[in-house]
Motif scaffolding. Structure first.
Motif, PDB file in Angstrom:
ATOM      1  N   THR A   1       0.836  -1.211   0.000  1.00 28.55           N
ATOM      2  CA  THR A   1       0.000   0.000   0.000  1.00 28.55           C
ATOM      3  C   THR A   1       0.857   1.241   0.000  1.00 28.55           C
ATOM      4  O   THR A   1       0.579   2.218  -0.690  1.00 28.55           O
TER       5      THR A   1
ATOM      6  N   ARG B   1      -4.810   8.474  12.323  1.00 29.20           N
ATOM      7  CA  ARG B   1      -5.344   8.915  11.027  1.00 29.20           C
ATOM      8  C   ARG B   1      -5.247   7.798   9.985  1.00 29.20           C
ATOM      9  O   ARG B   1      -6.175   7.615   9.177  1.00 29.20           O
ATOM     10  N   LYS B   2      -4.142   7.069   9.976  1.00 33.40           N
ATOM     11  CA  LYS B   2      -3.981   5.986   8.998  1.00 33.40           C
ATOM     12  C   LYS B   2      -4.937   4.832   9.286  1.00 33.40           C
ATOM     13  O   LYS B   2      -5.425   4.175   8.357  1.00 33.40           O
TER      14      LYS B   2
ATOM     15  N   ALA C   1      -7.903   5.262  10.594  1.00 35.82           N
ATOM     16  CA  ALA C   1      -9.192   5.775  10.104  1.00 35.82           C
ATOM     17  C   ALA C   1      -9.269   5.644   8.586  1.00 35.82           C
ATOM     18  O   ALA C   1     -10.321   5.288   8.037  1.00 35.82           O
ATOM     19  N   ASP C   2      -8.171   5.912   7.890  1.00 35.22           N
ATOM     20  CA  ASP C   2      -8.150   5.765   6.431  1.00 35.22           C
ATOM     21  C   ASP C   2      -8.387   4.311   6.033  1.00 35.22           C
ATOM     22  O   ASP C   2      -9.110   4.026   5.071  1.00 35.22           O
ATOM     23  N   ALA C   3      -7.759   3.392   6.754  1.00 40.04           N
ATOM     24  CA  ALA C   3      -7.918   1.966   6.441  1.00 40.04           C
ATOM     25  C   ALA C   3      -9.354   1.508   6.667  1.00 40.04           C
ATOM     26  O   ALA C   3      -9.905   0.736   5.878  1.00 40.04           O
TER      27      ALA C   3
ATOM     28  N   VAL D   1      -0.383  -0.512   7.554  1.00 42.37           N
ATOM     29  CA  VAL D   1      -0.575   0.768   8.250  1.00 42.37           C
ATOM     30  C   VAL D   1       0.725   1.193   8.926  1.00 42.37           C
ATOM     31  O   VAL D   1       1.093   2.379   8.889  1.00 42.37           O
TER      32      VAL D   1
ATOM     33  N   ARG E   1     -15.526   1.373   1.955  1.00 45.15           N
ATOM     34  CA  ARG E   1     -15.709   1.598   0.523  1.00 45.15           C
ATOM     35  C   ARG E   1     -15.788   0.276  -0.221  1.00 45.15           C
ATOM     36  O   ARG E   1     -16.622   0.092  -1.123  1.00 45.15           O
TER      37      ARG E   1
ATOM     38  N   SER F   1     -11.990   3.436   6.481  1.00 47.60           N
ATOM     39  CA  SER F   1     -12.794   4.048   5.416  1.00 47.60           C
ATOM     40  C   SER F   1     -12.658   3.258   4.125  1.00 47.60           C
ATOM     41  O   SER F   1     -13.639   3.060   3.400  1.00 47.60           O
ATOM     42  N   ALA F   2     -11.438   2.808   3.817  1.00 42.03           N
ATOM     43  CA  ALA F   2     -11.228   2.013   2.598  1.00 42.03           C
ATOM     44  C   ALA F   2     -11.984   0.692   2.691  1.00 42.03           C
ATOM     45  O   ALA F   2     -12.551   0.214   1.705  1.00 42.03           O
TER      46      ALA F   2
ATOM     47  N   THR G   1       0.911   4.113  -2.888  1.00 47.34           N
ATOM     48  CA  THR G   1       0.632   5.515  -2.608  1.00 47.34           C
ATOM     49  C   THR G   1       1.704   6.399  -3.196  1.00 47.34           C
ATOM     50  O   THR G   1       1.438   7.403  -3.844  1.00 47.34           O
TER      51      THR G   1
END
Length: 214
Positions: free
Chosen positions: A3, A107-108, A110-112, A75, A118, A114-115, A7
């Motif tokens: 990942t 934060r990372k 939370a991003d994971a 992460v 999705r 959210s992904a 990025t």
């Protein structure tokens, strides 16, 4: 490709060197203040020392929050990659280096999450599309499904499942219309749709069940 490497590739920058799996030090080999100063100055040895010292803590927090070892590893890499790229944003006068790293970790994570949500939505949207009974009720596939992700995963499905899902997603056909076009019994079409969606769910990393029985 990890990942973190994906990025960095997306933004057109060379990725930070892949760090080894974090292992706790037997004891501190450098004072925290000196480590923080070196990290801020761009000393890669201090990056590695920070990773050895606080990587296990970052990993443990990610593992507990995500419940998945591989995601936690990704992460952890992302946290230190982001910290290294954004080290100019670290202000020793406003907090400690480990505290700053924990902020990035949250934060990372939370991003994971959210992904992950999705990916679940992609599969749910696919299932909902197949349950539609009339073309004028259809939601545009462009608006419901990420075509880049979906096309790659569809290509990996067995041919009958791929054909049914392609006809549903891209030709905007209902299950009844697919049965008429292919000459397959409606039950066969539903079976291929169900199995294909379940395979997509597994490959997209979600445990959500998709009901295609209607």
């Amino acid at each position: 490709m990890t990942t973190a490497q994906q990025t960095s590739a997306d933004i057109g920058e060379a990725p930070a060197p892949r760090l080894p799996a974090p292992e706790p030090l037997a004891g501190p080999d450098i004072e925290e203040a000196d480590l923080a100063d070196g990290f801020l100055a761009g000393d890669e040895a201090c990056l590695e020392a920070a990773h050895r010292r606080w990587g296990p803590l970052v990993y443990a927090l990610a593992r507990r929050s995500l419940g998945d070892a591989k995601e936690a590893e990704d992460v952890t890499q992302l946290v230190f990659f982001a910290a290294w790229r954004g080290r100019s944003g670290f202000a020793p006068g406003r907090g400690t280096l480990p505290g700053w790293l924990m902020g990035i970790t949250r934060r990372k994570i939370a991003d994971a999450l959210s992904a992950r949500t999705r990916r679940t939505e992609l599969v749910a949207a696919a299932g909902a599309r197949l349950l539609l009974v009339a073309p004028d009720e259809a939601v545009s596939p462009e608006g419901a499904i990420d075509r880049v992700v979906l096309a790659d995963e569809l290509a990996r499905l067995p041919a009958p499942q791929r054909r049914v899902l392609n006809l549903a997603f891209y030709d905007d056909l209902t299950q009844t219309q697919i049965a008429e076009l292919t000459g397959w019994p409606l039950g066969t079409v539903k079976s291929h749709a169900r199995r294909g969606l379940h395979r997509l769910a597994r490959r997209l990393g979600t445990d959500e069940r998709v009901d295609c029985a209607a």
